[in-house]
Motif scaffolding. Structure first.
Motif, PDB file in Angstrom:
ATOM      1  N   THR A  16      -4.553  18.975   7.902  1.00  0.00           N
ATOM      2  CA  THR A  16      -3.622  18.531   7.053  1.00  0.00           C
ATOM      3  C   THR A  16      -2.325  18.939   7.584  1.00  0.00           C
ATOM      4  N   ALA A  17      -1.492  18.196   8.199  1.00  0.00           N
ATOM      5  CA  ALA A  17       0.142  18.355   8.708  1.00  0.00           C
ATOM      6  C   ALA A  17       1.022  17.913   7.550  1.00  0.00           C
ATOM      7  N   ARG A  18       2.026  18.801   7.441  1.00  0.00           N
ATOM      8  CA  ARG A  18       3.084  18.319   6.849  1.00  0.00           C
ATOM      9  C   ARG A  18       3.930  17.361   7.442  1.00  0.00           C
ATOM     10  N   ALA A  19       4.653  16.342   7.123  1.00  0.00           N
ATOM     11  CA  ALA A  19       5.268  15.319   7.853  1.00  0.00           C
ATOM     12  C   ALA A  19       6.561  14.350   7.120  1.00  0.00           C
ATOM     13  N   PHE A  20       7.277  13.927   7.749  1.00  0.00           N
ATOM     14  CA  PHE A  20       8.338  13.027   7.252  1.00  0.00           C
ATOM     15  C   PHE A  20       8.168  11.640   7.795  1.00  0.00           C
ATOM     16  N   THR A  61      13.327  -0.033   4.568  1.00  0.00           N
ATOM     17  CA  THR A  61      14.679   0.162   3.983  1.00  0.00           C
ATOM     18  C   THR A  61      14.859   1.609   3.213  1.00  0.00           C
ATOM     19  N   ASP A  62      13.596   1.946   2.755  1.00  0.00           N
ATOM     20  CA  ASP A  62      13.614   3.273   1.810  1.00  0.00           C
ATOM     21  C   ASP A  62      13.993   4.431   2.912  1.00  0.00           C
ATOM     22  N   PRO A  63      14.613   5.672   2.408  1.00  0.00           N
ATOM     23  CA  PRO A  63      14.712   6.844   3.365  1.00  0.00           C
ATOM     24  C   PRO A  63      13.295   7.272   3.361  1.00  0.00           C
ATOM     25  N   LEU A  64      13.438   8.041   4.674  1.00  0.00           N
ATOM     26  CA  LEU A  64      12.259   8.926   5.164  1.00  0.00           C
ATOM     27  C   LEU A  64      12.036   9.961   4.106  1.00  0.00           C
ATOM     28  N   SER A  65      10.671  10.185   3.713  1.00  0.00           N
ATOM     29  CA  SER A  65      10.259  11.268   2.798  1.00  0.00           C
ATOM     30  C   SER A  65       9.321  12.290   3.149  1.00  0.00           C
ATOM     31  N   ALA A  66       9.032  13.445   2.600  1.00  0.00           N
ATOM     32  CA  ALA A  66       8.155  14.387   2.889  1.00  0.00           C
ATOM     33  C   ALA A  66       6.758  13.940   2.443  1.00  0.00           C
ATOM     34  N   THR A  67       5.547  14.161   3.271  1.00  0.00           N
ATOM     35  CA  THR A  67       4.510  13.832   2.842  1.00  0.00           C
ATOM     36  C   THR A  67       3.516  14.574   3.783  1.00  0.00           C
ATOM     37  N   THR A  68       2.059  14.248   3.544  1.00  0.00           N
ATOM     38  CA  THR A  68       0.938  15.171   4.438  1.00  0.00           C
ATOM     39  C   THR A  68       0.228  13.808   5.320  1.00  0.00           C
ATOM     40  N   ILE A  69      -0.065  14.169   6.313  1.00  0.00           N
ATOM     41  CA  ILE A  69      -0.907  13.229   7.102  1.00  0.00           C
ATOM     42  C   ILE A  69      -2.150  14.092   7.674  1.00  0.00           C
TER      43      ILE A  69
END
Ligand code: ZN
Ligand code: ZN
Length: 346
Positions: free
Chosen positions: A3-7, A13-21
């Motif tokens: 699991t990696a943290r990602a943006f 249209t929405d802003p980029l946001s923090a997630t995991t992939i």
């Protein structure tokens, strides 16, 4: 899988946001890289906003990646744990077509696998460099020489090779007059590289606002394209023109600047067609062409060249939380000259 943290972008249209992939498990020929820095390319913005066609969300952009090898597969021979490495715009190709066999993976006739938004070998969508780690097959990973500052090396993986490859292919060097159109992320690196190759370098920018930078980075001359006399004064001058602008330009005006047998290479990718009069080419047996990034071998050659000549990108280092502000500023050409995300902040 890891699991990696990602943006990520979740819509056009929405802003980029923090997630995991999830990154795939390291296969026999794979390298897992702890990402240190990731550059922001104009292509990232065009892609996530759907300007080049529909895409699947969420999408993690980023194809200017540098980091440290954290794990290697059992058959890996090109890299070892702890190596400084980079990943650019492609992470695989068919390996069978004429262009792949000629080492031109970026022109794969079956479609190269791009670093993000492409269908990967396992059928999943590739996710790019705005993340804490990535897994890539070893021969699409390049070595980043020790003496290039790591953060400033990231933009070389796209902007650097995109400008280096045509400069090398069309033999920019001593005795050659080279014009760089546009003084942005690509343009400022094109100036440094063409100067280091020994060419006489002219920047053609909309205004003179970045003239001091252009001269400092290696340009011999700097002209404003908003000044009509520029085109008249420079008619028939250049052996090579690199157009880094991603909006349509008036082809007749720029082609008229080419000397006999001169070549204009387009690196930007406007969505709209640009009309060309054949007479603009006939007049001086001029050539008009375009190139797409560079091969893996050209990417390594470019990094070694930059190390030898002390070349890196001019950057503004940002935290991941600033990526949306950075996008707005890129669209306004308000960056000197590339944003780079510190992956430790993702
Ligand atoms: Zn790019
Ligand atoms: Zn191929």
């Amino acid at each position: 899988m890891t699991t990696a943290r990602a943006f990520a972008a979740t819509s056009a249209t929405d802003p980029l946001s923090a997630t995991t992939i999830q990154r795939r498990s390291v296969g026999p020929n794979d390298v897992r890289i702890d990402i240190a820095y990731s550059g922001i390319c104009h292509s990232d913005i065009n892609t996530v906003r759907g300007a080049w066609g529909p895409i699947n969300y969420p999408l993690v952009p980023g194809h200017e990646i540098v980091g440290t090898v954290a794990e290697i597969g059992s058959d890996v021979t090109l890299h070892k744990v702890g190596d400084r490495v980079g990943v650019g715009c492609t992470v695989n190709s068919c390996r069978e077509c004429a262009n792949c066999l000629a080492g031109q993976q970026n022109y794969c006739l079956n479609g190269a696998t791009y670093t993000y938004g492409s269908v990967d070998r396992d059928g999943s969508t590739t996710q790019g460099g705005y993340a804490t780690e990535i897994v890539v097959v070893e021969d699409f990973v390049v070595r980043v020489p020790e003496n290039i500052p790591f953060d400033a090396a990231a933009p070389l993986l796209c902007a650097g090779v995109t400008t280096y490859a045509p400069l090398a292919h069309w033999n920019a060097g001593p005795g050659k007059k080279v014009a760089i159109v546009g003084m942005g992320g690509l343009g400022h690196l094109a100036v440094k590289i063409a100067h280091a190759m020994g060419a006489e370098v002219t920047v053609l920018s909309q205004t003179l606002s970045k003239k001091d930078d252009g001269i400092r980075l290696g340009a011999d001359h700097y002209y404003a394209t908003s000044d009509e006399s520029t085109f008249a004064n420079l008619a028939g001058t250049f052996d090579l023109i690199l157009n880094t602008i991603s909006a349509p330009v008036d082809m007749w005006s720029y082609l008229s600047l080419l000397a006999f047998d001169g070549t204009m290479v387009n690196l930007g990718a406007p969505a709209e067609p640009m009309p060309v009069s054949v007479f603009a080419l006939m007049g001086n047996r001029r050539s008009l062409t375009a190139t797409a990034i560079g091969s893996i071998a050209e990417t390594q050659e470019m990094l070694d060249f930059c190390a030898e000549h002390g070349i890196a990108s001019e950057i503004e280092l940002i935290n991941a939380s600033e990526v949306n502000t950075a996008y707005d500023r890129v669209l306004k050409s308000d960056v000197r000259y590339r944003f780079v995300i510190d992956a430790a902040t993702i």
